[in-house]
Design a protein around this motif. Structure first.
Motif, PDB file in Angstrom:
ATOM      1  N   VAL A   1     106.253  60.855 -34.392  1.00 56.77           N
ATOM      2  CA  VAL A   1     107.442  61.091 -35.217  1.00 56.77           C
ATOM      3  C   VAL A   1     108.459  61.948 -34.469  1.00 56.77           C
ATOM      4  CG1 VAL A   1     108.284  62.169 -37.332  1.00 56.77           C
ATOM      5  CG2 VAL A   1     106.184  60.818 -37.373  1.00 56.77           C
ATOM      6  N   LEU A   2     107.983  63.023 -33.824  1.00 50.80           N
ATOM      7  CA  LEU A   2     108.892  63.910 -33.100  1.00 50.80           C
ATOM      8  C   LEU A   2     109.560  63.200 -31.927  1.00 50.80           C
ATOM      9  CD1 LEU A   2     106.847  67.243 -33.042  1.00 50.80           C
ATOM     10  CD2 LEU A   2     108.908  66.747 -34.366  1.00 50.80           C
ATOM     11  N   LEU A   3     108.771  62.414 -31.193  1.00 54.66           N
ATOM     12  CA  LEU A   3     109.340  61.694 -30.060  1.00 54.66           C
ATOM     13  C   LEU A   3     110.371  60.670 -30.525  1.00 54.66           C
ATOM     14  CD1 LEU A   3     106.181  61.092 -27.837  1.00 54.66           C
ATOM     15  CD2 LEU A   3     108.019  62.729 -27.475  1.00 54.66           C
ATOM     16  N   ALA A   4     110.063  59.988 -31.630  1.00 59.24           N
ATOM     17  CA  ALA A   4     111.019  59.021 -32.166  1.00 59.24           C
ATOM     18  C   ALA A   4     112.295  59.725 -32.618  1.00 59.24           C
ATOM     19  CB  ALA A   4     110.392  58.252 -33.326  1.00 59.24           C
ATOM     20  N   GLY A   5     112.138  60.880 -33.286  1.00 56.43           N
ATOM     21  CA  GLY A   5     113.301  61.637 -33.727  1.00 56.43           C
ATOM     22  C   GLY A   5     114.128  62.146 -32.562  1.00 56.43           C
ATOM     23  N   TYR A   6     113.440  62.642 -31.535  1.00 50.63           N
ATOM     24  CA  TYR A   6     114.150  63.150 -30.359  1.00 50.63           C
ATOM     25  C   TYR A   6     114.916  62.027 -29.663  1.00 50.63           C
ATOM     26  CZ  TYR A   6     114.939  65.758 -26.035  1.00 50.63           C
ATOM     27  OH  TYR A   6     115.509  66.373 -24.966  1.00 50.63           O
ATOM     28  N   THR A   7     114.260  60.873 -29.526  1.00 51.59           N
ATOM     29  CA  THR A   7     114.920  59.728 -28.897  1.00 51.59           C
ATOM     30  C   THR A   7     116.136  59.293 -29.700  1.00 51.59           C
ATOM     31  OG1 THR A   7     112.795  58.978 -28.012  1.00 51.59           O
ATOM     32  CG2 THR A   7     114.584  57.372 -28.074  1.00 51.59           C
ATOM     33  N   LEU A   8     116.005  59.282 -31.035  1.00 51.02           N
ATOM     34  CA  LEU A   8     117.126  58.898 -31.891  1.00 51.02           C
ATOM     35  C   LEU A   8     118.281  59.877 -31.743  1.00 51.02           C
ATOM     36  CD1 LEU A   8     118.280  57.062 -34.087  1.00 51.02           C
ATOM     37  CD2 LEU A   8     117.151  58.503 -35.796  1.00 51.02           C
ATOM     38  N   CYS A   9     117.972  61.176 -31.710  1.00 55.11           N
ATOM     39  CA  CYS A   9     119.026  62.188 -31.545  1.00 55.11           C
ATOM     40  C   CYS A   9     119.746  62.023 -30.211  1.00 55.11           C
ATOM     41  CB  CYS A   9     118.423  63.586 -31.646  1.00 55.11           C
ATOM     42  SG  CYS A   9     117.902  64.057 -33.316  1.00 55.11           S
ATOM     43  N   MET A  10     118.974  61.782 -29.146  1.00 54.14           N
ATOM     44  CA  MET A  10     119.591  61.585 -27.841  1.00 54.14           C
ATOM     45  C   MET A  10     120.482  60.348 -27.836  1.00 54.14           C
ATOM     46  SD  MET A  10     118.641  64.119 -25.973  1.00 54.14           S
ATOM     47  CE  MET A  10     119.102  63.541 -24.346  1.00 54.14           C
ATOM     48  N   PHE A  11     120.016  59.282 -28.501  1.00 50.26           N
ATOM     49  CA  PHE A  11     120.806  58.046 -28.558  1.00 50.26           C
ATOM     50  C   PHE A  11     122.094  58.265 -29.344  1.00 50.26           C
ATOM     51  CE2 PHE A  11     121.911  54.176 -30.925  1.00 50.26           C
ATOM     52  CZ  PHE A  11     122.178  53.318 -29.871  1.00 50.26           C
ATOM     53  N   LEU A  12     121.977  58.934 -30.503  1.00 48.87           N
ATOM     54  CA  LEU A  12     123.168  59.194 -31.313  1.00 48.87           C
ATOM     55  C   LEU A  12     124.143  60.104 -30.576  1.00 48.87           C
ATOM     56  CD1 LEU A  12     121.594  59.683 -34.865  1.00 48.87           C
ATOM     57  CD2 LEU A  12     122.870  57.707 -34.010  1.00 48.87           C
ATOM     58  N   GLY A  13     123.598  61.124 -29.884  1.00 49.30           N
ATOM     59  CA  GLY A  13     124.463  62.018 -29.127  1.00 49.30           C
ATOM     60  C   GLY A  13     125.225  61.285 -28.035  1.00 49.30           C
ATOM     61  N   ALA A  14     124.514  60.409 -27.314  1.00 47.17           N
ATOM     62  CA  ALA A  14     125.171  59.635 -26.254  1.00 47.17           C
ATOM     63  C   ALA A  14     126.219  58.695 -26.838  1.00 47.17           C
ATOM     64  CB  ALA A  14     124.127  58.850 -25.468  1.00 47.17           C
ATOM     65  N   THR A  15     125.910  58.100 -27.992  1.00 47.78           N
ATOM     66  CA  THR A  15     126.867  57.191 -28.634  1.00 47.78           C
ATOM     67  C   THR A  15     128.123  57.932 -29.070  1.00 47.78           C
ATOM     68  OG1 THR A  15     125.052  55.800 -29.420  1.00 47.78           O
ATOM     69  CG2 THR A  15     127.181  55.537 -30.499  1.00 47.78           C
ATOM     70  N   LEU A  16     127.940  59.107 -29.689  1.00 39.44           N
ATOM     71  CA  LEU A  16     129.094  59.898 -30.124  1.00 39.44           C
ATOM     72  C   LEU A  16     129.941  60.346 -28.937  1.00 39.44           C
ATOM     73  CD1 LEU A  16     127.474  62.075 -32.941  1.00 39.44           C
ATOM     74  CD2 LEU A  16     129.072  60.173 -33.218  1.00 39.44           C
ATOM     75  N   ASP A  17     129.281  60.734 -27.847  1.00 37.07           N
ATOM     76  CA  ASP A  17     130.028  61.124 -26.647  1.00 37.07           C
ATOM     77  C   ASP A  17     130.849  59.954 -26.114  1.00 37.07           C
ATOM     78  OD1 ASP A  17     129.171  63.712 -26.670  1.00 37.07           O
ATOM     79  OD2 ASP A  17     127.538  63.413 -25.234  1.00 37.07           O
ATOM     80  N   ALA A  18     130.253  58.759 -26.134  1.00 36.36           N
ATOM     81  CA  ALA A  18     130.974  57.581 -25.650  1.00 36.36           C
ATOM     82  C   ALA A  18     132.189  57.288 -26.523  1.00 36.36           C
ATOM     83  CB  ALA A  18     130.032  56.378 -25.619  1.00 36.36           C
ATOM     84  N   VAL A  19     132.019  57.438 -27.850  1.00 39.07           N
ATOM     85  CA  VAL A  19     133.139  57.196 -28.771  1.00 39.07           C
ATOM     86  C   VAL A  19     134.245  58.219 -28.534  1.00 39.07           C
ATOM     87  CG1 VAL A  19     133.833  57.228 -31.196  1.00 39.07           C
ATOM     88  CG2 VAL A  19     131.712  56.084 -30.515  1.00 39.07           C
ATOM     89  N   ARG A  20     133.866  59.497 -28.389  1.00 38.00           N
ATOM     90  CA  ARG A  20     134.868  60.544 -28.147  1.00 38.00           C
ATOM     91  C   ARG A  20     135.613  60.293 -26.839  1.00 38.00           C
ATOM     92  NH1 ARG A  20     130.446  64.128 -29.437  1.00 38.00           N
ATOM     93  NH2 ARG A  20     130.506  64.752 -31.637  1.00 38.00           N
ATOM     94  N   ASN A  21     134.874  59.926 -25.800  1.00 35.67           N
ATOM     95  CA  ASN A  21     135.518  59.672 -24.509  1.00 35.67           C
ATOM     96  C   ASN A  21     136.485  58.497 -24.591  1.00 35.67           C
ATOM     97  OD1 ASN A  21     134.143  61.753 -23.227  1.00 35.67           O
ATOM     98  ND2 ASN A  21     132.430  60.447 -22.617  1.00 35.67           N
ATOM     99  N   ARG A  22     136.087  57.453 -25.326  1.00 37.68           N
ATOM    100  CA  ARG A  22     136.968  56.296 -25.463  1.00 37.68           C
ATOM    101  C   ARG A  22     138.239  56.670 -26.214  1.00 37.68           C
ATOM    102  NH1 ARG A  22     133.548  53.127 -27.320  1.00 37.68           N
ATOM    103  NH2 ARG A  22     134.006  53.233 -29.549  1.00 37.68           N
ATOM    104  N   ARG A  23     138.086  57.447 -27.293  1.00 39.27           N
ATOM    105  CA  ARG A  23     139.266  57.878 -28.046  1.00 39.27           C
ATOM    106  C   ARG A  23     140.149  58.787 -27.209  1.00 39.27           C
ATOM    107  NH1 ARG A  23     136.554  59.283 -33.979  1.00 39.27           N
ATOM    108  NH2 ARG A  23     136.207  57.098 -34.622  1.00 39.27           N
TER     109      ARG A  23
END
Length: 201
Positions: free
Chosen positions: A164-186
């Protein structure tokens, strides 16, 4: 406004930020490695983890080493292999020593002469095939201390919690990378728009 953006970019690319990222990933990967070696791999392969309690196999396997022994056919064993065997057949106490040679027992079966790497003489009694619990597959220094603290039920809970923790950590890293990509594009779009506006003016 541009100064604030520059400061945020600097905070995410400075030496301290990179040090924090490297440290967190190192700890994360170390925890994953210990979890795999201690719980996941043994359960998935039918192997058994044991803790080295004495110095008879030093320096290669000092006290506190975790050894994982995998089931093996006695006929496949040979001199040089390290095995885990019961001191007395059917009893829980085990020893992990190296095979020196083989010998024929009274009933015609092949017995194994063993010795600890740090011991001056071979073990007193040959090991019978029925005593062998497995051949050592791999070992992890110091991880045996963790193994002695955990019961079978605790390993199950830890495995589930870790998943559960590994899945949560992976999800957080994925969401963080996605948000960074969106911010950079904007940010790039905003910069392009400003340049176009100034060019038109």
């Amino acid at each position: 406004m541009s100064t604030g953006k520059h400061r945020r970019r600097s905070e995410r690319s400075g030496a301290l930020w990179w040090l924090g990222q490297i440290s967190s990933w190192t700890l994360f990967l170390a925890a994953v490695g210990i979890l795999l070696a201690l719980v996941v791999v043994p359960r998935a392969t039918g192997s058994t983890p044991y803790t080295v309690l004495t110095g008879s196999m030093a320096p290669g396997m000092p006290p506190g080493t975790l050894v994982v022994s995998k089931p093996v056919e006695p006929a496949d064993l040979q001199a040089g292999d390290v095995i885990t065997y019961q001191l007395h057949s059917g009893e829980p106490e085990v020893v992990t020593h190296r095979i020196l040679s083989t010998a024929n027992s009274l009933d015609g079966q092949t017995a194994f002469i063993t010795q600890g790497d740090a011991n001056a003489a071979p073990d007193r009694e040959p090991v019978q095939p029925g005593q062998i619990r497995g051949a050592v597959w791999y070992s992890v220094p110091w991880a045996g201390y963790v193994n002695t603290w955990l019961t079978g039920e605790q390993r199950i809970w830890i495995t589930g919690g870790a998943v559960v923790l590994l899945a949560g950590y992976t999800l957080c890293m994925f969401l963080g990378a996605t948000l960074d990509a969106v911010r950079n594009r904007r940010r790039r779009q905003a910069t392009t728009g400003e340049e176009s506006y100034h060019g038109a003016a």
